[in-house]
Scaffold this motif. Structure first.
Motif, PDB file in Angstrom:
ATOM      1  N   ALA A   1       0.818  -1.225   0.000  1.00 20.57           N
ATOM      2  CA  ALA A   1       0.000   0.000   0.000  1.00 20.57           C
ATOM      3  C   ALA A   1       0.848   1.271   0.000  1.00 20.57           C
ATOM      4  N   SER A   2       2.125   1.167   0.320  1.00 17.69           N
ATOM      5  CA  SER A   2       2.994   2.348   0.393  1.00 17.69           C
ATOM      6  C   SER A   2       3.692   2.646  -0.930  1.00 17.69           C
ATOM      7  N   VAL A   3       3.508   1.793  -1.927  1.00 17.13           N
ATOM      8  CA  VAL A   3       4.201   1.917  -3.205  1.00 17.13           C
ATOM      9  C   VAL A   3       3.297   2.615  -4.225  1.00 17.13           C
ATOM     10  N   ASN A   4       3.844   3.621  -4.896  1.00 22.18           N
ATOM     11  CA  ASN A   4       3.133   4.314  -5.971  1.00 22.18           C
ATOM     12  C   ASN A   4       3.253   3.464  -7.236  1.00 22.18           C
ATOM     13  N   SER A   5       2.291   2.568  -7.433  1.00 19.92           N
ATOM     14  CA  SER A   5       2.363   1.581  -8.512  1.00 19.92           C
ATOM     15  C   SER A   5       2.365   2.207  -9.906  1.00 19.92           C
ATOM     16  N   GLU A   6       1.991   3.473 -10.011  1.00 19.97           N
ATOM     17  CA  GLU A   6       2.019   4.133 -11.321  1.00 19.97           C
ATOM     18  C   GLU A   6       3.437   4.218 -11.880  1.00 19.97           C
ATOM     19  N   TYR A   7       4.442   4.069 -11.018  1.00 21.02           N
ATOM     20  CA  TYR A   7       5.840   4.133 -11.466  1.00 21.02           C
ATOM     21  C   TYR A   7       6.435   2.754 -11.736  1.00 21.02           C
ATOM     22  N   LEU A   8       5.636   1.700 -11.559  1.00 20.15           N
ATOM     23  CA  LEU A   8       6.125   0.347 -11.773  1.00 20.15           C
ATOM     24  C   LEU A   8       5.404  -0.321 -12.935  1.00 20.15           C
ATOM     25  N   GLU A   9       6.158  -1.110 -13.681  1.00 23.03           N
ATOM     26  CA  GLU A   9       5.591  -1.881 -14.781  1.00 23.03           C
ATOM     27  C   GLU A   9       6.085  -3.316 -14.636  1.00 23.03           C
TER      28      GLU A   9
ATOM     29  N   GLN B   1       8.474 -11.555  -8.628  1.00 21.12           N
ATOM     30  CA  GLN B   1       7.892 -10.705  -9.672  1.00 21.12           C
ATOM     31  C   GLN B   1       8.763  -9.461  -9.783  1.00 21.12           C
ATOM     32  N   TYR B   2       9.440  -9.298 -10.912  1.00 18.62           N
ATOM     33  CA  TYR B   2      10.229  -8.090 -11.141  1.00 18.62           C
ATOM     34  C   TYR B   2       9.356  -6.990 -11.716  1.00 18.62           C
ATOM     35  N   PHE B   3       9.786  -5.750 -11.477  1.00 19.91           N
ATOM     36  CA  PHE B   3       9.137  -4.574 -12.044  1.00 19.91           C
ATOM     37  C   PHE B   3      10.208  -3.666 -12.635  1.00 19.91           C
ATOM     38  N   SER B   4       9.894  -3.039 -13.750  1.00 18.99           N
ATOM     39  CA  SER B   4      10.730  -1.966 -14.264  1.00 18.99           C
ATOM     40  C   SER B   4      10.174  -0.677 -13.670  1.00 18.99           C
ATOM     41  N   VAL B   5      11.070   0.279 -13.408  1.00 17.04           N
ATOM     42  CA  VAL B   5      10.677   1.526 -12.745  1.00 17.04           C
ATOM     43  C   VAL B   5      10.722   2.664 -13.758  1.00 17.04           C
ATOM     44  N   LYS B   6       9.634   3.426 -13.821  1.00 20.87           N
ATOM     45  CA  LYS B   6       9.540   4.551 -14.746  1.00 20.87           C
ATOM     46  C   LYS B   6      10.287   5.750 -14.182  1.00 20.87           C
ATOM     47  N   ASP B   7      11.154   6.302 -15.015  1.00 23.18           N
ATOM     48  CA  ASP B   7      11.910   7.509 -14.685  1.00 23.18           C
ATOM     49  C   ASP B   7      11.681   8.491 -15.826  1.00 23.18           C
ATOM     50  N   GLY B   8      10.591   9.250 -15.731  1.00 23.77           N
ATOM     51  CA  GLY B   8      10.208  10.130 -16.840  1.00 23.77           C
ATOM     52  C   GLY B   8       9.830   9.265 -18.035  1.00 23.77           C
TER      53      GLY B   8
END
Length: 100
Positions: free
Chosen positions: A30-38, A53-60
């Motif tokens: 619940a503390s993670v801003n999932s909009e930045y994870l794919e 489960q890996y996620f890529s992180v959006k940086d711009g």
């Protein structure tokens, strides 16, 4: 504590809510801003934690491959080893800085 990438807060929670495993801080889901994870298709299974489960992180406009991960369904024995249920908690790597 915060997980920050180039000034953007990816996750934030009180230190008492995080779990330290093998030198990494795991943030409650619940503390993670999932909009930045794919979600990433990269496969990995830890011998004692289970399927990752890996996620890529959006940086711009850039996507940093596999810089976050979680264990949606850890092995039951892992809970005893860690001391609590860490299902879906998210940890970060490389450019994502975890600070107090």
């Amino acid at each position: 504590m915060k997980a920050v990438l180039n000034g953007t807060v990816i996750a934030e929670a009180p230190k008492d809510d995080l779990i330290a495993i093998e030198g990494n801080w795991y943030f409650p889901p619940a503390s993670v801003n999932s909009e930045y994870l794919e979600k990433s298709p990269t496969p990995y299974t830890c011998p004692w934690k289970g399927e990752c489960q890996y996620f890529s992180v959006k940086d711009g406009d850039e996507l940093l491959k596999d810089r976050a991960w979680s264990y949606p369904h850890p092995y039951e024995g892992a809970f005893d080893r860690v001391g609590k249920d860490f299902s879906d908690y998210v940890a970060f790597w490389k450019e994502v800085q975890v600070t107090d």
